[in-house]
Design an enzyme around this catalytic site. Structure first.
Site, PDB file in Angstrom:
ATOM      1  N   THR A  60       1.529  13.290   9.679  1.00  0.00           N
ATOM      2  CA  THR A  60      -0.239  13.493   9.686  1.00  0.00           C
ATOM      3  C   THR A  60      -0.510  14.162  10.787  1.00  0.00           C
ATOM      4  OG1 THR A  60      -2.004  12.210   9.318  1.00  0.00           O
ATOM      5  CG2 THR A  60      -0.295  11.325  10.405  1.00  0.00           C
ATOM      6  N   LYS A  64       1.533  18.357  10.880  1.00  0.00           N
ATOM      7  CA  LYS A  64       1.786  19.134   9.543  1.00  0.00           C
ATOM      8  C   LYS A  64       2.283  20.619   9.776  1.00  0.00           C
ATOM      9  CE  LYS A  64      -1.542  16.291   7.106  1.00  0.00           C
ATOM     10  NZ  LYS A  64      -2.863  16.129   6.491  1.00  0.00           N
ATOM     11  N   ASP A 101      -1.787  16.637  -0.159  1.00  0.00           N
ATOM     12  CA  ASP A 101      -3.223  16.429   0.057  1.00  0.00           C
ATOM     13  C   ASP A 101      -4.245  16.601  -0.970  1.00  0.00           C
ATOM     14  OD1 ASP A 101      -2.976  15.052   2.802  1.00  0.00           O
ATOM     15  OD2 ASP A 101      -2.997  16.714   3.810  1.00  0.00           O
ATOM     16  N   GLY A 127     -15.598  23.509   6.670  1.00  0.00           N
ATOM     17  CA  GLY A 127     -14.399  23.339   7.319  1.00  0.00           C
ATOM     18  C   GLY A 127     -13.624  24.333   7.153  1.00  0.00           C
ATOM     19  N   GLY A 130      -6.596  22.868   8.741  1.00  0.00           N
ATOM     20  CA  GLY A 130      -5.646  22.352   7.817  1.00  0.00           C
ATOM     21  C   GLY A 130      -6.047  21.665   6.837  1.00  0.00           C
ATOM     22  N   MET A 211     -14.148  13.913   3.508  1.00  0.00           N
ATOM     23  CA  MET A 211     -12.795  13.552   3.574  1.00  0.00           C
ATOM     24  C   MET A 211     -12.408  12.347   4.651  1.00  0.00           C
ATOM     25  SD  MET A 211     -10.337  16.895   3.555  1.00  0.00           S
ATOM     26  CE  MET A 211     -10.348  18.361   2.147  1.00  0.00           C
ATOM     27  N   TYR A 213     -12.954   8.660   6.174  1.00  0.00           N
ATOM     28  CA  TYR A 213     -13.173   7.512   5.405  1.00  0.00           C
ATOM     29  C   TYR A 213     -13.286   6.358   6.455  1.00  0.00           C
ATOM     30  CZ  TYR A 213      -7.991   7.649   6.284  1.00  0.00           C
ATOM     31  OH  TYR A 213      -7.138   7.627   7.064  1.00  0.00           O
TER      32      TYR A 213
END
Ligand code: NDP
Length: 272
Positions: A60, A64, A101, A127, A130, A211, A213
């Site tokens: 993560t 990555k 992902d 955005g 990545g 994305m 949370y």
């Protein structure tokens, strides 16, 4: 069986909870730990984990791209994303890097909208980092018509569109009310910044997805919830990407991702 997630920071990662639940579902007692590492130590930490029999790893933020550069084999998905979130040992020191992902996002969108409901949709992607890059190809593969990218630094969005060279991926300087799905792939909420979209843009959308949370909706989702039909955070995407990673490690594992998502949501809400 040993699994791990590499990141920095990593202490709040929910991956151990998710994978423990997958293990429970298929009756396997697995160990899944978190590894806090640095850029300088990342390659060595990964090599050591697999040298001592590790069964698979997740990667993560912020590693990555490091992982992408380190693996000996790369899936087409990871190649397109330029980033790896899943490491699969192939034996003899060889490592496959994959990126799940985008599959996780598509799984969650299909859960929310219905299996065939991405076909023909026009997507606004906020955005160009990545996470945004990682979801473009899986969204196109799932049948969306167009993806329009908007980014705080416009040149980054333009570069992304140039890289793809597809008429289905375009850049825009600002949002207009013509999108069915809006996906926030920025990290604005992490810094407490508010993303502002016009009420007409939000009102025209069927689903606004963030994305990010957490136990509470992000300020972006709170604003969207006043205008749009449906909003969702990225917890389902997180469970989805984990599920696809798990299936790469344990070929043929039958998982109930909805059940894991329900448990995780309850766990997150308990923590408030
Ligand atoms: P990156 O650092 O690669 O990219 C960050 C993006 O956010 C850039 O486009 C950046 O714009 C933009 N941005 C940052 N701050 C602001 C701001 N204040 N206002 C507007 N735009 C801003 O991060 P990632 O792409 O890796 O991650 C993005 C988000 O997605 C994170 O919140 C991450 O937690 C989440 N994520 C969730 C996953 C899930 O499973 N649910 C999986 C992967 C990521 P600029 O180019 O101008 O700097």
């Amino acid at each position: 069986m040993q699994f791990i997630v590499f990141g920095n920071p990593i202490e709040h990662s929910l991956s151990p909870l998710i994978h423990a639940d997958f293990g429970r579902q298929i009756g396997v007692n697995l160990q899944y730990s978190r590894s806090l590492t640095s850029s300088a130590q990342f390659n060595r930490a990964v090599a050591e984990f697999f040298r001592t029999g590790g069964g698979g790893a997740n990667v993560t933020v912020p590693f990555k791209q490091h992982a992408y550069a380190q693996v000996t084999h790369v899936s087409a998905r990871a190649e397109r994303a330029g980033a790896v979130n899943t490491l699969v040992p192939l034996g003899a020191g060889q490592l496959l890097g994959d990126n799940t992902d985008g599959l996780g996002l598509v799984w969650d969108l299909q859960r929310l909208l219905g299996a065939s409901q991405l076909t023909g949709k026009r997507v606004l992607l906020l955005g160009a980092g990545g996470a945004a890059r990682g979801v473009i190809q899986p969204l196109l593969d799932a049948g969306v018509t167009t993806i329009t990218v908007i980014n705080r630094s416009p040149e980054r969005a333009q570069q992304l569109v140039q890289l793809w060279q597809s008429p289905q991926l375009v850049w825009a300087p600002a949002a207009t009310p013509e999108y069915d799905l809006i996906v926030n792939a920025t990290s604005a909420s992490l810094s407490g910044d508010k993303l502002v979209l016009g009420a007409d843009v939000l009102d025209a959308a069927e689903l606004v997805y963030d994305m990010m949370y957490g136990a509470k909706p992000s300020p972006f989702l709170e604003q969207a919830g006043q205008y749009t039909q449906m909003t969702a955070d990225g917890l389902g995407m997180l469970v989805g990407q984990a599920g696809f990673a798990f299936k790469l490690w344990l070929d043929g594992a039958e998982l109930n991702l909805n059940e894991t998502l329900e448990r995780l949501r309850a766990e997150l809400n308990r923590g408030t």
